[in-house]
Design a protein around this motif. Structure first.
Motif, PDB file in Angstrom:
ATOM      1  N   VAL A 138      -2.206  -0.790   3.139  1.00 13.65           N
ATOM      2  CA  VAL A 138      -1.685  -0.642   1.775  1.00 13.65           C
ATOM      3  C   VAL A 138      -2.817  -0.820   0.757  1.00 13.65           C
ATOM      4  CG1 VAL A 138      -0.153  -1.665   0.058  1.00 13.65           C
ATOM      5  CG2 VAL A 138       0.645  -1.340   2.401  1.00 13.65           C
ATOM      6  N   ARG A 139      -3.625  -1.864   0.948  1.00 11.30           N
ATOM      7  CA  ARG A 139      -4.765  -2.097   0.047  1.00 11.30           C
ATOM      8  C   ARG A 139      -5.686  -0.885   0.012  1.00 11.30           C
ATOM      9  NH1 ARG A 139      -5.519  -7.104   2.588  1.00 11.30           N
ATOM     10  NH2 ARG A 139      -7.240  -6.200   3.744  1.00 11.30           N
ATOM     11  N   ASN A 140      -5.986  -0.382   1.214  1.00 11.53           N
ATOM     12  CA  ASN A 140      -6.903   0.745   1.315  1.00 11.53           C
ATOM     13  C   ASN A 140      -6.360   1.997   0.657  1.00 11.53           C
ATOM     14  OD1 ASN A 140      -9.486   0.532   2.824  1.00 11.53           O
ATOM     15  ND2 ASN A 140      -8.159  -0.689   4.124  1.00 11.53           N
ATOM     16  N   LEU A 141      -5.052   2.201   0.777  1.00 12.08           N
ATOM     17  CA  LEU A 141      -4.483   3.399   0.167  1.00 12.08           C
ATOM     18  C   LEU A 141      -4.557   3.295  -1.351  1.00 12.08           C
ATOM     19  CD1 LEU A 141      -1.531   4.215   2.571  1.00 12.08           C
ATOM     20  CD2 LEU A 141      -3.722   5.374   2.326  1.00 12.08           C
ATOM     21  N   CYS A 142      -4.410   2.088  -1.879  1.00 15.10           N
ATOM     22  CA  CYS A 142      -4.589   1.896  -3.325  1.00 15.10           C
ATOM     23  C   CYS A 142      -6.025   2.246  -3.715  1.00 15.10           C
ATOM     24  CB  CYS A 142      -4.289   0.458  -3.724  1.00 15.10           C
ATOM     25  SG  CYS A 142      -2.581   0.006  -3.489  1.00 15.10           S
ATOM     26  N   ALA A 143      -6.978   1.706  -2.925  1.00 10.71           N
ATOM     27  CA  ALA A 143      -8.380   1.986  -3.220  1.00 10.71           C
ATOM     28  C   ALA A 143      -8.651   3.483  -3.132  1.00 10.71           C
ATOM     29  CB  ALA A 143      -9.276   1.222  -2.246  1.00 10.71           C
ATOM     30  N   THR A 144      -8.072   4.121  -2.110  1.00 12.13           N
ATOM     31  CA  THR A 144      -8.263   5.560  -1.936  1.00 12.13           C
ATOM     32  C   THR A 144      -7.741   6.330  -3.150  1.00 12.13           C
ATOM     33  OG1 THR A 144      -8.018   5.290   0.433  1.00 12.13           O
ATOM     34  CG2 THR A 144      -7.740   7.507  -0.437  1.00 12.13           C
ATOM     35  N   ALA A 145      -6.564   5.932  -3.609  1.00 12.77           N
ATOM     36  CA  ALA A 145      -5.976   6.611  -4.764  1.00 12.77           C
ATOM     37  C   ALA A 145      -6.890   6.483  -5.982  1.00 12.77           C
ATOM     38  CB  ALA A 145      -4.601   6.032  -5.056  1.00 12.77           C
ATOM     39  N   LEU A 146      -7.444   5.284  -6.173  1.00 12.85           N
ATOM     40  CA  LEU A 146      -8.355   5.076  -7.304  1.00 12.85           C
ATOM     41  C   LEU A 146      -9.604   5.944  -7.177  1.00 12.85           C
ATOM     42  CD1 LEU A 146      -8.416   1.252  -8.084  1.00 12.85           C
ATOM     43  CD2 LEU A 146      -7.810   3.132  -9.619  1.00 12.85           C
ATOM     44  N   VAL A 147     -10.202   5.912  -5.982  1.00 15.11           N
ATOM     45  CA  VAL A 147     -11.409   6.711  -5.753  1.00 15.11           C
ATOM     46  C   VAL A 147     -11.106   8.182  -6.027  1.00 15.11           C
ATOM     47  CG1 VAL A 147     -12.960   7.581  -3.966  1.00 15.11           C
ATOM     48  CG2 VAL A 147     -12.469   5.144  -4.102  1.00 15.11           C
ATOM     49  N   PHE A 148      -9.968   8.613  -5.541  1.00 14.16           N
ATOM     50  CA  PHE A 148      -9.599  10.003  -5.702  1.00 14.16           C
ATOM     51  C   PHE A 148      -9.424  10.359  -7.172  1.00 14.16           C
ATOM     52  CE2 PHE A 148      -7.811  13.961  -4.327  1.00 14.16           C
ATOM     53  CZ  PHE A 148      -8.399  14.123  -3.090  1.00 14.16           C
TER      54      PHE A 148
END
Lengths: 279, 385
Positions: A138-148
């Motif tokens: 879940v944390r990583n998907l948040c980070a991914t969304a931000l990076v994206f």
């Protein structure tokens, strides 16, 4: 994966759950995993420093690569700008960084008495680790969304088909889960949280000798061979191909096979390590 | 005097030998020797590490239902290992144990559902609130969300933590943390159950310790069986119906506090000596040493004849002993007498100084309790290293 966060509710009409009596039926691993996931999410949401780091670091790295180094890197004529080339690599790099915090969290658990408490409540090792892995995802998907989001702002223009988007998401999530579970196993191996975070260095480092930031052909021969055949490269190649709508053959399946292999090894190793640590 | 009168209970017919003589001496054991014991262990052994260090060496134990039983011993005696085996967290190398009528290996799940464990390390999440911790534990036992919420509220109330319920545990005092830990152990267990408290008051200030004692008394009043490990003799004396002295992986002695005290003669003769030479000459005979005041304590039955004989024997010329006084024996005396590796105190090093070897013993050896110091180097807990 994030579906495990949905708690299986018990029918409220059921007359069990009397406050002082034992539960009518022993809860299963799914209930335990759901509770452990909620716990791990709560713990990471309160570890503000680590949370900010894990969200900000990937963006910082992307900006550094695009603006500091990007101008000097030749990625060939297929890519108009360096940002088009580098975003998949940054996504995998942030997956590595994000997954690494799982090791610290698991190691913290092993240090205190909480694992004994869970075991005395008949909770096995796998649900505890699965909770950490789910929270990491879940944390990583948040980070991914931000990076994206930032990538789109600085000029990343994906051209993926619907099936391409879907497959890219599956590949990325598979890597996040596999790397997180690998990291959980490292957390069991390390005797202290500090050592755990040190051990995960190689995991965060693995995207560098790959096609993440430069073409592997530009590397010396011996490194070129490694970079082409290490587990991170197929993931980066698939994400790049899928997001930019390139023709790429079976690469995504190779990537998924790597993820499945790593996950299997990580689950088996962590099961054994957990038994050894709690003997 | 260093020989235990009853060479502990590990003869083959252990349970009957330990219970027959004591059925009258344990007031709170309602079912005495006839009913099934709450905790029963036979011949437990356990070794750790390479080369193997034997932590438990044939331990036998029987705790009656509803009793408060204290396992007393120095660091490394095997207290924590015993608790971990009985609470199903570790398997013994050999021997059998039953808790609440269930085998700790074959019926592990049933044992886990009838016990509550509070270990040496607070087993709660620091960054969750007290309430969140308890609700989480309750959910893990299979209770519904609403049942978990009300169970948590009930336990917070009972352990006087309602005001702190919404604060993160890292803001709690040591005593509050232990109370929460106890509450967490109670979350899913039916009462009265079997409680394992492993050194519950180690590191607590006197006030918190008193509070925890109250909690233990309350549990006992509700009919719970409590197995309590401690290095504090006073704690065992105050709380426990029966006490077992654990030394080097075996029960060195077992009985009520009064029975144990009578083992060392019932009294202690304290002699204040006139010179350091006299102190050194007589030190090996004593069970209690206080070098800075040149005081030695010797076991005696307290009769005038024996005290006179002792004084005459030790100091025939009448020059070495300045004053004497007579005390009822404390559990400290029992502890030191029965757990000494050799006849107590050799070569001028007082027995009281043997556990913490860090400082020069005779000069500053004021520690009245030998075993309370080096909890951080406890070799009993290898899984937490």
């Amino acid at each position: 994966m994030s579906d495990t966060a949905v708690q299986p509710r018990r029918a409220p009409a059921r007359p069990t759950g009397t406050v002082s009596g034992p539960p009518g039926r022993a809860p299963g691993p799914l209930t335990h995993t759901a509770v452990m996931t909620a716990r791990a999410l709560r713990l990471s949401s309160r570890n503000i420093d680590a949370l900010i780091t894990s969200l900000a670091l990937p963006i910082m790295l992307m900006l550094i690569f695009v603006y500091f180094f990007g101008g000097a890197i030749d990625t060939g004529s297929e890519y108009d700008t360096y940002v088009m080339y580098v975003v998949p690599g940054v996504l995998l790099l942030s997956a590595g960084f994000g997954a690494a915090t799982t090791a610290t969290a698991v190691s913290e658990d092993m240090k205190g008495g909480i694992i004994d408490r869970f075991r005395s409540l008949d909770v096995g090792g796998t649900p505890v680790l699965a909770g950490h892995v789910a929270a990491s995802t879940v944390r990583n998907l948040c980070a991914t969304a931000l990076v994206f989001g930032v990538a789109l702002l600085i000029g990343f223009r994906p051209a993926a088909t619907w099936s391409g988007w879907l497959l890219a998401a599956v590949v990325l999530i598979a890597y996040i889960v596999a790397l997180s579970w690998l990291s959980a196993a490292i957390g069991l191996l390390a005797r202290t949280p500090e050592a755990a975070s040190g051990f995960t260095f190689f995991m965060s480092f693995l995207p560098y000798p790959s096609s993440a930031f430069v073409r592997t052909e530009s590397m010396p021969d011996w490194l070129h061979g490694f970079a082409d055949h290490q587990p991170i490269t197929p993931a980066i190649e698939s994400l790049r191909g899928l997001l930019l709508g390139q023709e790429m053959g079976g690469t995504p399946w190779i990537a998924l096979a790597w993820a499945a292999g790593m996950l299997t090894v990580a689950i088996a190793a962590s099961g054994t390590l957990f038994r050894i640590r709690t003997r | 005097m260093t020989e235990p009168i009853r060479p502990n209970g590990y003869a083959p017919a252990a349970p009957s030998t330990t219970t027959t003589g004591t059925a009258t001496a344990a007031p709170s054991t309602t079912t005495a020797a006839t009913g099934p014991a709450a905790i029963e262990a036979h011949g437990l052994t356990k070794s750790y590490g390479k080369p193997a260090v034997r932590v438990l060496d044939g331990l036998d134990l029987r705790v009656e239902r509803g009793a408060v039983f204290s396992l007393l011993g120095p660091n490394g005696a095997g207290k924590t290992t015993t608790v971990r085996i009985l609470a199903t967290l570790t398997e013994a190398d050999s021997g059998t144990a039953r808790v609440a009528g269930h085998d700790v290996v074959a019926e592990r799940g049933a044992v886990r559902r009838s016990i509550s464990l509070t270990g040496q390390f607070a087993a709660v999440d620091e960054t969750q609130t007290g309430e969140e911790n308890l609700r989480m534990m309750a959910r893990l036992t299979g209770q519904s969300r609403s049942a978990a919420r009300s169970r948590a509220a009930q336990l917070l109330e009972r352990f006087d933590l309602t005001a702190a319920a919404r604060r993160p545990v890292r803001t709690y005092s040591g005593g509050m943390r232990r109370r929460l830990d106890l509450a967490a152990g109670l979350v899913g267990s039916p009462e009265p159950g079997v409680f394992f408290l492993d050194e519950p008051t180690t590191g607590l200030d006197p006030r918190s310790r008193q509070e925890l004692w109250e909690v233990v008394r309350e549990l006992a009043a509700r009919g719970a069986t409590v197995l309590l490990t401690t290095q504090y003799l006073e704690e065992a004396d105050r709380l426990a119906d029966r006490i077992a002295l654990l030394n080097q992986g075996r029960i060195a002695a077992e009985g009520t506090a009064a029975e144990l005290k009578s083992r060392v003669g019932g009294h202690r003769l304290d002699l204040v000596l006139t010179s350091h030479d006299a102190y050194l000459r007589l030190a090996s005979l004593a069970v209690h040493h206080s070098p800075e005041t040149l005081t030695l304590g010797l076991p005696t039955d307290g009769s005038a004849a024996q005290v006179r004989a002792l004084l005459d024997g030790l100091d025939p010329d009448g020059r070495d002993v300045e004053r004497f006084s007579l005390h009822s024996a404390t559990l400290d005396d029992v502890f030191l007498t029965l757990t000494s590796p050799a006849p107590a105190g050799t070569a001028g090093e007082p027995a009281a100084g043997r556990a913490p070897a860090a400082r020069p013993a005779p000069a500053t050896g004021t520690a009245p309790r030998p075993a309370t110091e080096d909890a951080s180097t406890n070799p009993e807990a290898p899984t937490h290293v």
